[in-house]
Design a protein around this motif. Structure first.
Motif, mmCIF file in Angstrom:
data_model
loop_
_atom_site.group_PDB
_atom_site.id
_atom_site.type_symbol
_atom_site.label_atom_id
_atom_site.label_comp_id
_atom_site.label_asym_id
_atom_site.label_seq_id
_atom_site.Cartn_x
_atom_site.Cartn_y
_atom_site.Cartn_z
ATOM 1 N N ALA A 262 17.018 9.479 -7.095
ATOM 2 C CA ALA A 262 18.135 8.632 -6.722
ATOM 3 C C ALA A 262 19.461 9.466 -6.620
ATOM 4 O O ALA A 262 20.177 9.235 -5.538
ATOM 5 N N ILE A 263 19.841 10.454 -7.297
ATOM 6 C CA ILE A 263 21.014 11.204 -7.249
ATOM 7 C C ILE A 263 20.924 11.959 -5.946
ATOM 8 O O ILE A 263 21.905 12.589 -5.429
ATOM 9 N N ARG A 264 19.563 12.579 -5.918
ATOM 10 C CA ARG A 264 19.528 13.352 -4.674
ATOM 11 C C ARG A 264 19.373 12.508 -3.379
ATOM 12 O O ARG A 264 20.047 13.164 -2.325
ATOM 13 N N VAL A 265 19.184 11.483 -3.272
ATOM 14 C CA VAL A 265 19.426 10.597 -2.099
ATOM 15 C C VAL A 265 21.107 10.425 -1.793
ATOM 16 O O VAL A 265 21.569 10.473 -0.933
ATOM 17 N N LEU A 266 21.627 10.191 -3.002
ATOM 18 C CA LEU A 266 23.063 10.134 -2.846
ATOM 19 C C LEU A 266 23.646 11.372 -2.147
ATOM 20 O O LEU A 266 24.428 11.222 -1.292
ATOM 21 N N LEU A 267 23.211 12.545 -2.556
ATOM 22 C CA LEU A 267 23.715 13.712 -2.351
ATOM 23 C C LEU A 267 23.710 13.862 -0.665
ATOM 24 O O LEU A 267 24.569 14.167 -0.056
ATOM 25 N N ILE A 268 22.502 13.488 -0.305
ATOM 26 C CA ILE A 268 22.232 13.495 1.330
ATOM 27 C C ILE A 268 23.163 12.620 2.264
ATOM 28 O O ILE A 268 23.720 13.080 3.186
ATOM 29 N N VAL A 269 23.183 11.265 1.424
ATOM 30 C CA VAL A 269 24.026 10.364 2.153
ATOM 31 C C VAL A 269 25.474 10.909 1.954
ATOM 32 O O VAL A 269 25.999 11.043 3.247
ATOM 33 N N LEU A 270 25.969 11.586 1.137
ATOM 34 C CA LEU A 270 27.075 12.396 0.887
ATOM 35 C C LEU A 270 27.352 13.152 1.951
ATOM 36 O O LEU A 270 28.437 13.026 2.942
ATOM 37 N N LEU A 271 26.478 14.015 2.123
ATOM 38 C CA LEU A 271 26.462 15.216 3.179
ATOM 39 C C LEU A 271 26.538 14.725 4.652
ATOM 40 O O LEU A 271 27.172 14.823 5.522
ATOM 41 N N ALA A 272 25.237 14.099 4.869
ATOM 42 C CA ALA A 272 24.635 13.583 6.308
ATOM 43 C C ALA A 272 25.926 12.709 6.724
ATOM 44 O O ALA A 272 25.801 12.574 7.794
ATOM 45 N N VAL A 273 26.203 11.759 6.035
ATOM 46 C CA VAL A 273 26.961 10.460 6.471
ATOM 47 C C VAL A 273 28.590 10.879 6.410
ATOM 48 O O VAL A 273 29.205 10.966 7.378
ATOM 49 N N PHE A 274 28.946 10.850 5.039
ATOM 50 C CA PHE A 274 30.309 10.724 4.696
ATOM 51 C C PHE A 274 31.074 12.033 5.265
ATOM 52 O O PHE A 274 32.000 11.997 5.993
ATOM 53 N N LEU A 275 30.641 13.291 4.903
ATOM 54 C CA LEU A 275 31.128 14.359 5.205
ATOM 55 C C LEU A 275 31.069 14.780 6.765
ATOM 56 O O LEU A 275 31.956 15.028 7.348
ATOM 57 N N GLU A 276 29.803 14.290 7.228
ATOM 58 C CA GLU A 276 29.765 14.576 8.708
ATOM 59 C C GLU A 276 30.602 13.647 9.413
ATOM 60 O O GLU A 276 31.231 14.098 10.296
ATOM 61 N N LEU A 277 30.771 12.351 9.107
ATOM 62 C CA LEU A 277 31.746 11.446 9.766
ATOM 63 C C LEU A 277 33.191 12.052 9.528
ATOM 64 O O LEU A 277 33.992 11.981 10.276
ATOM 65 N N ALA A 278 33.534 12.234 8.287
ATOM 66 C CA ALA A 278 34.832 12.661 7.982
ATOM 67 C C ALA A 278 35.169 13.785 9.043
ATOM 68 O O ALA A 278 36.477 13.810 9.047
ATOM 69 N N LEU A 279 34.266 14.811 9.071
ATOM 70 C CA LEU A 279 34.713 15.917 10.001
ATOM 71 C C LEU A 279 34.358 15.908 11.461
ATOM 72 O O LEU A 279 34.543 17.000 11.961
ATOM 73 N N ALA A 280 33.970 14.530 11.768
ATOM 74 C CA ALA A 280 33.610 14.679 13.145
ATOM 75 C C ALA A 280 34.940 14.798 13.988
ATOM 76 O O ALA A 280 35.789 14.704 13.833
ATOM 77 N N SER A 281 34.478 14.891 15.492
ATOM 78 C CA SER A 281 35.493 15.146 16.266
ATOM 79 C C SER A 281 36.395 13.965 16.451
ATOM 80 O O SER A 281 36.104 13.041 15.797
ATOM 81 N N ALA A 282 37.274 14.013 17.146
ATOM 82 C CA ALA A 282 38.564 12.850 17.223
ATOM 83 C C ALA A 282 37.935 11.804 18.038
ATOM 84 O O ALA A 282 38.127 10.803 17.220
ATOM 85 N N ALA A 283 37.003 12.016 18.737
ATOM 86 C CA ALA A 283 36.315 10.907 19.378
ATOM 87 C C ALA A 283 35.777 10.127 18.373
ATOM 88 O O ALA A 283 35.669 8.885 18.474
ATOM 89 N N ALA A 284 34.791 10.856 17.821
ATOM 90 C CA ALA A 284 33.749 10.042 16.628
ATOM 91 C C ALA A 284 34.783 9.480 15.575
ATOM 92 O O ALA A 284 34.775 8.428 15.087
ATOM 93 N N ALA A 285 35.853 10.092 15.311
ATOM 94 C CA ALA A 285 36.863 9.886 14.170
ATOM 95 C C ALA A 285 37.196 8.327 14.759
ATOM 96 O O ALA A 285 37.797 7.449 13.767
#
Lengths: 584, 645
Positions: free
Chosen positions: B90-113
Motif C-alpha cells: 500500500a505504501i508503494r502504491v502511495l509512492l507511485i501516485v505521489l510521483l506520477a500524479v501529484f509531482l507530475e501535475l505540480a511540475l506540469a507546463s503552464a497549460a497543464a497547470a
C-alpha cells in the motif's frame, strides 16, 4: 494500520479545509504528538519502530502534495521540495534498514556478561519511543514554507536542521552496525566463550527463559544462586532471542550467557564439559533445547512452593529430578499420578525462606496491626484460575479499609497486571483506593521487598500460591481466598491443603470477611495446625534453609561426580564448513 | 514415501545436531530482477515528473505497477521483505501516485497547470489517490482475515462444524486492487502527454475512484463474510462442542518447521487405518496444506490455551511424531498417555535425546531402538519401550527362502541408491562421487552384466559439484550400455518401488539401507572412508548382514565387489538368516500386515490409558466470549509457559 488510515484521513482533511500552510502545520504537529504517544503505549508500534513512521512520512508527503496542488508553486520551489523529500525519505529508510540489520545481527548471536572473554559482545541500539519522529515536523514544514515563498534563508536553515537531525540519529546506529559486523564469526566467538568458561570450569548451569514480567522466577533465586556460585561456580543461561533478558535479571556477579537456538546450546554444553548439573526455575517449552542435550543432570527447581495444579505437570517427567520444599510437595506429585516417581523427588527445603525468618525477627512496628493482601496472578492457562483480584479483590480491600485501625499492604504477584487486562484493571483500582485512603502501601517488587511486607504482617489474606506457603514459616494467622468458583469447600481443602490451617473465604462468604479478620486478629485458633503444616510444606527448619539447600546441591554434585564418568571435550571438528548455513 | 529420502539421512556415528533452521524462502535472481524493475520504474516516473516528460512518467508508472503485479503473481518473497522494512504494498502504491500524479501535475507546463485549477480535479485526484491506497490496503486487510486468529480445521462436518474457510490464492484480488492505481498513475501522465482537456483528467479520476471504491467494497464484504464464523472465542467454543461430539480417543500431535511436514505424512496412511477415533492436531498452519489427504479430522490451533480447551475429555492417547518444543503444550495436560512414535526412521540418531523420557511410552521399530536409548544412560526405563515394527515398510516386497517375491523381478537386477553428501562434510557418507562410476563400470564389465537401476538421492550435488558430475557420468554409461538399465530421476519412481524391482541393492550408510532390510534381499554397503571393518560394523549395525566394499572395490571381508555382487544375485542363501535376524533387530519382527499390527497397538494403548487413568479428565470450560480480555499478542508471542508458585 488503523493509524495509517487516520493519517490519510488527516491528510485529506487538510486538503478539504481551506488550506493554508498553518492548518497543515497544525495537523503535522498533532500527528507527530499522537504517534509519539502511541509509540509509548503500544508494544507493536515500539517493535515496528521506524517501519510505521515510514508510512506516516509518506502519507504526510501526500498532504504536502495536496497543498502544493492547491496553492500552486514555482517550478524551482517544487524542484527543491522534491529533492528535499527524496533525500529525507532516503535517509529515513536507510536509518530503518540499518536498525533492522543491527537488531538481526544482535539477536542472532551469543551474548554474555560478567565474563572475561577474548571476543566482543554484540552491541544493540535501544529503541527510544518517538525518537525516530524527531525530524518529521521539520520535514513537513520545509516544503510548505518553500511553496509559500518564505525567505530562502529560513528554508535553508530548516533544511540544514532537518538533515542534521537525521544524520545525528544515524550515528549511533552506524557505529553499532559496524561493531557488530566487525565481530569475529559466530563459531569463533562461541569458541572464545566456551574456552573462557572451560578455564573457569563451572559446574552448574541455570536455564532461564521468560518474558520480562516473569523475570521474578529467576530473580527470586538470585540470592541463593549467589551463594551457590561461591561453592560450585554457576552460569546463568538465557535463551531464545528475547532482548530483555539481561536487563531484567537482578544485578549479579554470576556469569550470564545468552544463546540462540538448539544447536548453539548443544555445542555450548559439549564444549564446557565441567558443567554437570542443570537447574530450571521454570517449566516452559524452551527448556527442551537444553533437556535434549546429553550429559547434564537436569533438575527442576520451580520458583515457589504452592498447591497450584500447574505445579504438578506431566511435562516435569523430562527432568531427572524435581527438587521440592517438603513432604507436601512430594505427596502432591505422587498423588497426582502423573508418572513422577518417588526417586525423582528430593526434598531440599525452601532456601529463600531463611531470609523471611531473619526479617521477621526484627521488631514489628507499633500498635497498628498490619494486614497483607497478596493475590496471585491469573496465569497462562484456564487451570491457573486462582487469582482473587478480579472477583474478590475490591471487597477484600473494602473490608480492611472499613476498619480504620489497620495498615493494609497490598502485595500483588509480580506478574499480576500482565496478560489479563481485567485483572490488571482490578489491581489498578485497588492501588487507587489504597492511595486515596492514605497510610497504606503497595509492594510489587523483588522477593526481598515481598518478604519485608510479609515479615511485618499480623495477618495474611492470600490466594493459593507461594506467598501463602512461605507465610507458614512465620507461624502467624492467615485467611485463604478460594477464587476458583468452586463452592465445594471440602474438595477445595483437599486439593489445597495449604489452606487448612486458616479460614477459607470463597465467593459466597466474602461478605463475612470483616468478621473473620476481626476474629483472626483477636484470637489465634489455628496455631497448632499451622505449625504442622509449616513443616510439611517448607521442610524441617532446624538447619537454616539456605544451608540445607546448599548442602543438598553439594551432595548431589558429589554423587554425580562419583557415579557418572566425567565428560570430556570432544575432539575438534574436522571441517570448518560447519558454520555454513546451507539452504535446504 | 520418497519424502523420507529428501532429508539428511546419513547415520552419523554420533548424535547429529538438531537442524532447527527454518526454511527461509530465499530471494532468487528473478525476485531481484522484479524488484529492480520496480525501483527503476519509480526512478523513471520521478525523472519524468521532474523533467516534465509525461511519456517518461507513463512508462515509469507502468513498469512499477507491472512489476508489482509480477511480484504478486510469482508470490515473490519481495513483498514480505519490503513490508518488513516498512515499505508495504500500500505504501508503494502511495509512492507511485505521489510521483506520477501529484509531482507530475505540480511540475506540469503552464497549460497543464490550468487544468489544476479546474475545481473537479483538485478534489477528484486526491480522492482517487486515497482510494488507490485504500484498495491495496483493504486487500491486505482481507487477506489477513483468513488467518482465522490462528484456528483452522477440517473434517468435522459430520459433527456439526463446517470446515474453516481456507485462504484463497488472492492473486486476482491483489491485481484488481492495483487497477485504480494503474488507471490513475497511467492516466494522468497520458492526459498530459496528449495535451488533454480538464475533462479527460476528470474521466481518469472518475474511473480510478470507481475502481478503487469497488475494490474496497469487495474486500470489506469478503472480510465481513469471515466475521460470520464468529469471534475467536466463539469458534473455540463451537470447536469444543464439535470435538466433544466426535469424541476422539487418539490425538496425533504435530509440531515441526515448515520443511518438516514429511514427519507427519509418513504416518497418514497408517493413521487412516486406525480403528480408534483420531484427531490430528497441528501447531503450525502450513502443515494443513502440505499434508497427505486424510479422512481424519484435522485441527490447527496456535495458542497453548487452545490445546488446553480442545483436548476434550475423550482423548486418552497422544501420539507424537516429533519432539518439538511445543510438545510441551499437550504434555502438561494430565490423564493422557503420551506416546513418542517418531517419524519412521528408528535408525536415525538425531531423534535420540534425553528429553524423550518425558513420554509415557516410546514406540520403536525393533529391539535396536531400545538398546540405543538405553545406551544413552539418561534415565530411560525399559518399561517405557514398546516395539511396534515399521508400518511404513508394508509396501516393501519380501523375498522368500526360495527366491520368490511378492513383486517379481524379471531379470537379475541391481539397484544402486547412493545417499547425498549431507549438509556437513563430517556426515558425508556418499559413495557417489568417488565410487559410483567405478562400481557401475565394474558391473557393466561383468561377463553377464545385471540390469542396473540407478536412483540417486534427490539432494545429491547440493553442496559438491563432483556429485553432480558422477551422477551425469553414470547416466551416460547406462545409456550407452543400452538394454534396459534405468535411471530414476527425482520422484518418478518411489524408493520402495525401486526396492521391489531389484534383487540386490548397493547403497551407503543411510536410512535407505535400514528400510531395505525389510525385503530380506542381499545388499552391498560402501565404506567410502575405508574405515577399519570392526569400527564400521560397530558404528553402523545396519551394514552387518551385507558385503562391505572399500573405495578400491575390494573388501576387508575377503571377497571383492564383483564376487559379492555375483553371490548376491544368486540370492546369498548363506547370509539369509543373518539378514532376517538383523531386520528383526532393527525393524521389529516381521508381521503379515505391519499396518494392522500398528493399528492394534494403538487400540491397545487406548485400553492401557483407560486403565492407567481411570478418572475422566477434567478439561476447563472454554473461555467466555467476552473473555477476549486476554491480551492476545502477548500471549501468542510468549509461547507455552507453565509456572508454579
Amino acid at each position: 494500520m488503523i493509524r495509517r488510515i487516520l493519517l490519510l484521513a488527516a491528510a485529506l482533511a487538510a486538503a478539504a479545509s481551506t488550506v493554508t500552510h498553518w492548518s497543515v502545520l497544525v495537523i503535522a504537529v498533532i500527528l507527530y504528538v499522537t504517534t509519539a504517544l502511541l509509540a509509548r503505549r503500544d508494544r507493536s508500534v515500539r517493535r515496528n519502530g521506524d517501519a510505521d513512521q515510514t508510512g506516516a512520512a509518506i502519507v504526510l508527503s501526500v498532504a504536502t502534495g495536496i497543498v502544493v496542488l492547491h496553492g500552486g508553486a514555482s517550478a524551482r520551489a517544487l524542484w527543491e521540495v522534491a529533492i528535499v523529500l527524496a533525500v529525507l525519505h532516503g535517509l529515513h529508510l536507510a536509518r530503518h534498514v540499518l536498525r533492522i540489520l543491527v537488531f538481526r545481527r544482535w539477536r542472532g548471536v551469543a551474548d554474555w556478561r560478567n565474563l572475561t572473554v577474548a571476543a566482543p559482545v554484540p552491541r544493540r541500539v535501544a529503541p527510544v519511543a518517538g525518537a525516530t519522529l524527531v525530524p518529521i515536523p521539520v520535514w513537513i514544514l520545509a516544503p510548505i514554507f518553500a511553496v509559500y515563498d518564505v525567505d530562502p534563508f529560513v528554508y535553508l536553515i530548516l533544511g540544514i536542521l532537518c538533515l542534521a537531525l537525521m544524520v545525528l540519529t544515524l550515528i549511533p546506529i552506524s557505529q553499532a552496525l559496524l561493531h557488530n559486523l566487525r565481530m569475529p564469526p559466530e563459531s569463533a566467538r562461541l569458541a572464545a566463550l566456551t574456552g573462557a568458561l572451560r578455564d573457569w570450569s563451572p559446574e552448574i548451569l541455570v536455564h532461564f527463559n521468560a518474558r520480562a514480567a516473569s523475570a521474578y522466577a529467576i530473580n527470586d533465586w538470585m540470592t541463593v544462586l549467589a551463594r551457590l556460585n561461591e561453592q560450585h561456580r554457576v552460569v546463568i543461561l538465557t535463551v531464545d532471542r528475547q532482548p530483555w533478558h539481561f536487563d531484567t535479571i537482578t544485578e549479579t556477579s554470576i556469569p550470564l550467557v545468552h544463546l540462540n537456538g538448539a544447536e548453539a546450546i548443544e555445542r555450548f554444553v559439549e564444549q564446557v564439559p565441567s558443567l554437570t548439573l542443570a537447574l530450571y526455575p521454570r517449566n516452559t517449552s524452551p527448556n527442551k533445547n537444553l533437556l535434549r542435550v546429553p550429559g547434564l543432570y537436569d533438575v527442576y527447581l520451580g520458583h515457589g512452593e504452592s498447591d497450584k495444579a500447574e505445579a504438578v505437570n506431566p511435562a516435569t517427567r523430562a527432568f531427572d529430578e524435581v527438587w521440592i520444599a517438603g513432604e507436601a510437595a512430594r505427596d502432591r506429585y505422587l498423588d497426582a499420578g502423573i508418572g513422577i516417581r518417588a526417586e525423582q523427588l528430593r526434598i531440599t527445603g525452601r532456601p529463600q525462606v531463611g531470609a523471611l525468618l531473619e526479617l521477621a525477627t526484627a521488631a514489628r512496628s507499633g500498635e497498628r496491626k498490619s494486614v497483607v493482601y497478596a493475590p496471585t496472578w491469573p496465569g497462562y492457562y484456564a487451570e491457573d484460575g486462582y487469582s482473587s483480584v478480579e472477583v474478590m479483590g475490591e471487597q477484600v480491600v473494602s473490608a480492611l479499609l472499613d476498619r480504620d485501625d489497620l495498615t493494609v499492604i497490598y502485595v500483588p504477584h509480580p506478574a499480576l497486571g500482565t496478560l489479563n487486562r481485567r485483572a490488571a484493571e482490578a489491581s489498578e483500582r485497588i492501588v487507587a483506593r489504597l492511595s486515596r485512603a492514605g497510610g497504606h502501601s503497595v509492594v510489587q517488587g523483588s522477593l526481598d521487598e515481598r518478604y519485608a511486607a510479609l515479615a511485618g504482617a499480623d495477618l495474611l489474606i492470600a490466594d493459593i500460591g507461594s506467598d501463602l506457603v512461605d507465610f507458614l514459616a512465620l507461624d502467624r494467622p492467615y485467611i485463604a481466598l478460594n477464587a476458583t468458583g468452586s463452592a465445594d469447600a471440602a474438595a477445595f481443602a483437599e486439593a489445597n491443603p495449604s489452606t487448612t490451617a486458616g479460614v477459607v473465604i470463597d465467593l459466597d462468604s466474602i461478605a463475612t470477611l470483616g468478621a473473620v479478620v476481626e476474629r483472626a486478629l483477636s484470637a489465634d485458633t489455628h496455631a497448632a495446625a499451622r505449625a504442622k503444616l509449616g513443616v510439611r510444606y517448607l521442610g524441617d527448619r532446624s538447619t537454616p534453609p539456605l544451608d540445607r539447600f546448599l548442602a543438598a546441591v553439594s551432595l548431589c554434585l558429589d554423587h554425580l561426580h562419583a557415579t557418572r564418568p566425567a565428560r570430556v571435550l570432544p575432539p575438534p571438528e574436522e571441517s570448518s564448513e560447519l558454520e555454513e548455513a546451507v539452504p535446504e | 514415501m520418497d519424502a523420507r529420502r529428501a532429508k539428511p539421512n546419513a547415520a552419523a556415528p554420533r548424535p547429529q545436531r538438531t537442524s532447527v533452521r527454518s526454511s527461509v524462502t530465499r530471494i532468487s535472481f528473478v525476485d531481484l530482477g522484479v524488484l529492480t524493475t520496480q525501483v527503476l520504474g519509480l526512478v523513471i516516473a520521478a525523472a519524468g515528473a521532474l523533467g516534465v516528460h509525461p511519456w517518461l512518467t507513463l512508462v515509469g508508472s507502468i513498469l512499477s505497477i507491472g512489476s508489482q503485479i509480477a511480484i504478486t503473481v510469482l508470490r515473490s518473497p519481495i513483498n514480505r521483505a519490503l513490508s518488513y522494512i516498512g515499505i508495504s504494498r500500500a505504501i508503494r502504491v502511495l509512492l507511485i501516485v505521489l510521483l506520477a500524479v501529484f509531482l507530475e501535475l505540480a511540475l506540469a507546463s503552464a497549460a497543464a497547470a490550468g487544468n489544476l485549477r479546474h475545481g473537479a480535479t483538485v478534489w477528484l485526484l486526491p480522492l482517487a489517490g486515497a482510494l488507490c491506497f485504500l484498495a491495496t490496503f483493504s486487500d491486505q486487510w482481507r487477506a489477513r482475515g483468513y488467518r482465522g486468529g490462528g484456528l483452522a480445521w477440517r473434517g468435522l462436518g459430520p459433527y456439526g462444524l463446517a470446515d474453516s474457510t481456507p485462504a484463497p490464492a488472492g492473486i486476482v484480488s491483489a491485481i484488481v486492487a492495483l487497477a485504480p492505481t494503474l488507471v490513475l498513475a497511467g492516466g494522468v501522465p497520458l492526459v498530459l502527454g496528449i495535451n488533454g482537456t480538464p475533462a479527460d483528467l476528470v474521466v481518469v479520476g472518475v474511473i480510478s475512484v470507481i475502481l478503487g471504491l469497488a475494490s474496497c467494497i469487495a474486500n470489506v464484504v469478503a472480510r465481513a463474510r469471515l466475521l460470520r464464523q464468529g469471534s475467536r472465542a466463539d469458534r473455540v467454543i463451537r470447536l469444543r462442542a464439535a470435538l466433544e461430539r466426535y469424541s476422539p480417543e487418539v490425538v496425533i500431535f504435530f509440531s515441526a518447521p515448515a520443511s518438516g511436514t514429511y514427519a507427519l505424512n509418513v504416518w497418514i496412511q497408517t493413521a487412516n487405518a486406525f480403528s480408534a477415533r483420531t484427531l490430528i492436531v497441528s501447531k503450525e498452519a502450513g502443515h494443513l496444506a502440505r499434508m497427505e489427504p486424510t479422512s481424519i479430522p484435522v485441527l490447527f490451533a496456535s495458542r497453548a490455551r487452545d490445546i488446553e480447551f480442545l483436548t476434550v475429555p475423550s482423548v486418552k492417547v497422544v501420539l507424537h511424531p516429533t519432539t518439538a518444543n511445543k510438545v510441551f503444550e499437550i504434555m502438561r495436560l494430565r490423564g493422557l498417555l503420551q506416546v513418542f512414535i517418531g517419524h519412521g526412521d528408528s535408525d536415525k540418531v538425531s531423534s535420540f535425546n534425553p528429553y524423550s523420557k518425558v513420554f509415557d511410552e516410546i514406540w520403536v521399530s525393533g529391539p535396536a531402538g531400545i538398546d540405543r536409548y538405553m545406551a544413552l544412560t539418561e534415565g530411560f526405563r525399559r518399561e517405557q519401550f514398546v516395539t511396534v515394527g515399521r508400518p511404513q515398510l508394508a509396501e516393501i516386497a519380501t523375498v522368500a527362502a526360495d527366491g520368490s517375491t511378492e513383486v517379481a523381478v524379471p531379470r537379475p537386477t541391481v539397484l544402486y541408491a547412493p545417499t547425498w553428501e549431507g549438509f556437513l562434510e563430517q556426515s558425508n557418507y556418499s559413495s557417489l562421487a568417488h565410487m559410483g562410476v567405478p562400481l557401475v563400470r565394474a558391473m557393466l564389465a561383468m561377463p553377464n552384466p545385471p540390469r542396473i537401476l540407478f536412483k540417486p538421492h534427490p539432494s545429491s550435488g547440493h553442496r559438491r559439484a563432483d556429485m553432480r558430475e558422477a551422477q551425469d557420468e553414470i547416466g551416460r554409461l547406462l545409456e550407452d550400455a543400452g538394454s534396459d538399465h534405468q535411471v530414476f530421476a527425482d520422484g518418478t519412481v518411489s524408493l520402495y518401488a525401486a526396492f521391489n524391482s531389484a534383487d540386490v541393492m548397493i547403497t551407503d550408510i543411510s536410512s535407505v539401507l535400514t528400510d531395505f532390510l525389510a525385503s530380506h534381499k542381499p545388499y552391498v554397503v560402501t565404506n567410502p572412508r575405508d574405515e577399519p571393518l570392526a569400527d564400521f560394523l560397530l558404528a553402523f549395525p545396519s551394514s552387518a548382514a551385507g558385503a562391505i566394499i572399500d573405495t578400491d572395490l575390494s573388501s576387508q571381508q575377503g571377497t571383492g565387489f564383483i564376487e559379492a555382487i555375483e553371490q548376491a544375485l544368486e540370492g546369498d542363501a548363506a547370509g539369509r538368516a543373518a539378514r532376517i535376524a538383523l531386520a528383526d533387530y532393527l525393524l521389529g519382527p516381521v508381521s503379515a500386515d505391519p499396518v494392522q499390527a500398528f493399528v492394534d497397538q494403538v487400540t491397545s494403548a487406548v485400553e492401557r490409558a483407560k486403565v492407567r487413568y481411570p478418572a475422566d479428565r477434567i478439561v476447563p470450560a472454554p473461555p467466555e466470549i467476552e473473555g477476549a480480555a486476554l491480551v492476545t499478542t502477548v500471549a501468542a508471542a510468549d509461547g507455552a509457559e507453565g509456572a508454579a508458585g
